[in-house]
Design an enzyme around this catalytic site. Structure first.
Site, PDB file in Angstrom:
ATOM      1  N   ASP A  69       0.723  -1.209  -0.080  1.00 28.85           N
ATOM      2  CA  ASP A  69       0.098   0.081   0.042  1.00 28.85           C
ATOM      3  C   ASP A  69       0.772   1.164   0.189  1.00 28.85           C
ATOM      4  O   ASP A  69       2.005   1.173   0.597  1.00 28.85           O
ATOM      5  CB  ASP A  69      -1.101   0.060   1.275  1.00 28.85           C
ATOM      6  CG  ASP A  69      -0.223  -0.017   2.640  1.00 28.85           C
ATOM      7  OD1 ASP A  69      -0.393  -0.766   3.523  1.00 28.85           O
ATOM      8  OD2 ASP A  69       0.678   0.952   2.747  1.00 28.85           O
ATOM      9  N   HIS A  94       8.228  -5.808  -1.232  1.00 30.92           N
ATOM     10  CA  HIS A  94       7.209  -6.949  -1.959  1.00 30.92           C
ATOM     11  C   HIS A  94       6.715  -6.135  -3.094  1.00 30.92           C
ATOM     12  O   HIS A  94       5.338  -6.661  -3.588  1.00 30.92           O
ATOM     13  CB  HIS A  94       6.262  -7.365  -0.937  1.00 30.92           C
ATOM     14  CG  HIS A  94       6.947  -8.373  -0.164  1.00 30.92           C
ATOM     15  ND1 HIS A  94       6.141  -8.675   1.154  1.00 30.92           N
ATOM     16  CD2 HIS A  94       7.905  -8.886   0.200  1.00 30.92           C
ATOM     17  CE1 HIS A  94       6.979  -9.631   1.832  1.00 30.92           C
ATOM     18  NE2 HIS A  94       8.035  -9.567   1.155  1.00 30.92           N
ATOM     19  N   GLY A 123       4.099  -4.771  13.364  1.00 34.20           N
ATOM     20  CA  GLY A 123       2.761  -5.306  12.437  1.00 34.20           C
ATOM     21  C   GLY A 123       3.205  -6.368  11.470  1.00 34.20           C
ATOM     22  O   GLY A 123       2.415  -6.360  10.427  1.00 34.20           O
ATOM     23  N   ASN A 139       3.954  -5.045  18.161  1.00 39.77           N
ATOM     24  CA  ASN A 139       2.825  -5.675  17.481  1.00 39.77           C
ATOM     25  C   ASN A 139       1.611  -5.970  18.542  1.00 39.77           C
ATOM     26  O   ASN A 139       1.845  -6.036  19.498  1.00 39.77           O
ATOM     27  CB  ASN A 139       3.676  -7.043  17.173  1.00 39.77           C
ATOM     28  CG  ASN A 139       3.082  -7.682  15.864  1.00 39.77           C
ATOM     29  OD1 ASN A 139       2.872  -7.178  14.926  1.00 39.77           O
ATOM     30  ND2 ASN A 139       2.658  -8.996  15.846  1.00 39.77           N
TER      31      ASN A 139
HETATM   32  N1  APR Z   1      -1.395  -3.018  15.407  1.00 43.87           N
HETATM   33  C1  APR Z   1      -0.418  -3.929  15.512  1.00 43.87           C
HETATM   34  N2  APR Z   1      -0.078  -5.210  14.829  1.00 43.87           N
HETATM   35  C2  APR Z   1      -1.119  -5.774  14.393  1.00 43.87           C
HETATM   36  C3  APR Z   1      -2.584  -5.037  14.247  1.00 43.87           C
HETATM   37  C4  APR Z   1      -2.667  -3.781  14.664  1.00 43.87           C
HETATM   38  N3  APR Z   1      -3.622  -3.130  14.904  1.00 43.87           N
HETATM   39  N4  APR Z   1      -3.253  -5.801  13.704  1.00 43.87           N
HETATM   40  C5  APR Z   1      -2.832  -7.139  13.594  1.00 43.87           C
HETATM   41  N5  APR Z   1      -1.453  -6.874  13.913  1.00 43.87           N
HETATM   42  C6  APR Z   1      -0.388  -7.911  13.607  1.00 43.87           C
HETATM   43  C7  APR Z   1      -0.832  -9.648  13.786  1.00 43.87           C
HETATM   44  O1  APR Z   1      -0.719  -9.694  15.266  1.00 43.87           O
HETATM   45  C8  APR Z   1       0.227 -10.156  13.096  1.00 43.87           C
HETATM   46  O2  APR Z   1       1.222 -10.721  13.685  1.00 43.87           O
HETATM   47  O3  APR Z   1       0.039  -7.728  12.451  1.00 43.87           O
HETATM   48  C9  APR Z   1       0.690  -9.277  11.981  1.00 43.87           C
HETATM   49  C10 APR Z   1       0.106  -9.522  10.707  1.00 43.87           C
HETATM   50  O4  APR Z   1       0.682 -10.461  10.175  1.00 43.87           O
HETATM   51  P1  APR Z   1       0.336 -11.070   8.589  1.00 43.87           P
HETATM   52  O5  APR Z   1      -0.996 -11.185   8.436  1.00 43.87           O
HETATM   53  O6  APR Z   1       1.017 -12.448   8.428  1.00 43.87           O
HETATM   54  O7  APR Z   1       1.141  -9.970   7.749  1.00 43.87           O
HETATM   55  P2  APR Z   1       2.771  -9.825   7.345  1.00 43.87           P
HETATM   56  O8  APR Z   1       3.425 -10.319   8.259  1.00 43.87           O
HETATM   57  O9  APR Z   1       2.940  -8.421   6.876  1.00 43.87           O
HETATM   58  O10 APR Z   1       2.698 -10.793   6.002  1.00 43.87           O
HETATM   59  C11 APR Z   1       3.928 -11.011   5.333  1.00 43.87           C
HETATM   60  O11 APR Z   1       3.103 -12.436   3.624  1.00 43.87           O
HETATM   61  O12 APR Z   1       1.201 -12.876   2.544  1.00 43.87           O
HETATM   62  C12 APR Z   1       2.371 -12.233   2.571  1.00 43.87           C
HETATM   63  O13 APR Z   1       3.411 -10.828   0.914  1.00 43.87           O
HETATM   64  C13 APR Z   1       2.386 -10.848   1.795  1.00 43.87           C
HETATM   65  O14 APR Z   1       3.830  -9.107   2.751  1.00 43.87           O
HETATM   66  C14 APR Z   1       3.290 -10.069   3.160  1.00 43.87           C
HETATM   67  C15 APR Z   1       3.925 -11.155   3.950  1.00 43.87           C
END
Ligand code: APR
Length: 237
Positions: free
Chosen positions: A94, A109, A176, A202
């Site tokens: 984003d 990414h 996050g 997180n």
């Molecule tokens: N504030 C802080 N942390 C948060 C919040 C919030 N409001 N809401 C959710 N989280 C945390 C969750 O607890 C989780 O640990 O954010 C994390 C999101 O994890 P994922 O959904 O796995 O996302 P991400 O780690 O960015 O994924 C990595 O995976 O799918 C691929 O390419 C995609 O870039 C992405 C990569």
């Protein structure tokens, strides 16, 4: 809290959750609704390019309607006011970091608001849908544009720049992200190896929690501005 010379910040989907964008692995996450093998792999694209383009066209519309939150703004402020180096390495596609004012930023990414030509490898700013009838503005070929997003099994962008920054940092902050996707999930290990202080901000403990020296858990819009304030206060004292 120490004073740091060079800070590297890894961000993930959790940073943009409070701006209204879904994360991937939370219970109502994107991968709970879609099979990543179908919509986020080169093989899936080859099998059904229309499905993949539609998936990212939907996400592009969602991304176009959201605003940076207090956590994005705090990180932009840190970059602007911190006396040492600050680099954000985001897994997010984003545009919210840029919209908040961050400039020292790597989209490892890719970016949803860009198209990549599979024929001539040029990138183009994008606000409309990509279809199989889309024409590359550079080479003029049809049906060769894809989202400028790194799919599973593809190499992330700017890895050399990222590793150089991590090997030179003395503070590594992860915000996050669930710590499940490599190579990003391994960055904390590299930071520890060079003696950097490692901090997780997180909502809940991530899969990599054991490798963080410090951790503060809570919503990004609360914990990130507070942590940035402490860093800036320490730098001024
Ligand atoms: N504030 C802080 N942390 C948060 C919040 C919030 N409001 N809401 C959710 N989280 C945390 C969750 O607890 C989780 O640990 O954010 C994390 C999101 O994890 P994922 O959904 O796995 O996302 P991400 O780690 O960015 O994924 C990595 O995976 O799918 C691929 O390419 C995609 O870039 C992405 C990569």
């Amino acid at each position: 809290m120490s004073r740091y010379n060079s800070i590297v910040i890894l961000t993930g989907a959790g940073l943009s959750a409070e701006s209204g964008l879904h994360t991937f692995r939370d219970k109502d996450g994107i991968w709970a609704k879609y099979d990543y093998r179908e919509v986020a792999t080169p093989e899936g694209y080859k099998r059904n390019p229309k499905l993949v383009l539609q998936f990212y066209n939907e996400r592009r519309k969602q991304n176009a309607d959201v605003q940076p939150n207090a956590a994005h703004l705090a990180l932009a402020r840190l970059e602007a006011e911190y006396p040492g180096g600050v680099l954000i390495v985001t897994q997010n596609i984003d545009p919210l970091h840029e919209m908040a004012g961050s400039k020292k930023l790597v989209h490892m990414h890719g970016e949803i608001m860009k198209a990549l030509c599979a024929a001539c490898a040029t990138r183009h700013a994008l606000h409309d849908d990509i279809t199989l009838k889309s024409v590359c503005p550079s080479c003029g070929r049809t049906g060769v544009l894809r989202p400028d997003v790194v799919w599973f099994g593809e190499l992330p962008y700017e890895m050399e720049r990222i590793y150089r920054a991590i090997l030179g940092c003395d503070l590594f902050i992860s915000i996050g992200t669930s710590g499940t996707v490599y190579p990003a999930a391994g960055f904390v290990e590299e930071a520890l190896r060079v003696g950097a202080h490692t901090v997780e901000l997180n909502l809940e403990p991530s899969h990599g929690i054991s490798r963080f020296i410090d951790a503060i858990h809570g919503p990004a819009t609360e914990v990130v501005p507070a942590y940035v304030e402490r860093l800036l206060k320490r730098a001024r004292s």
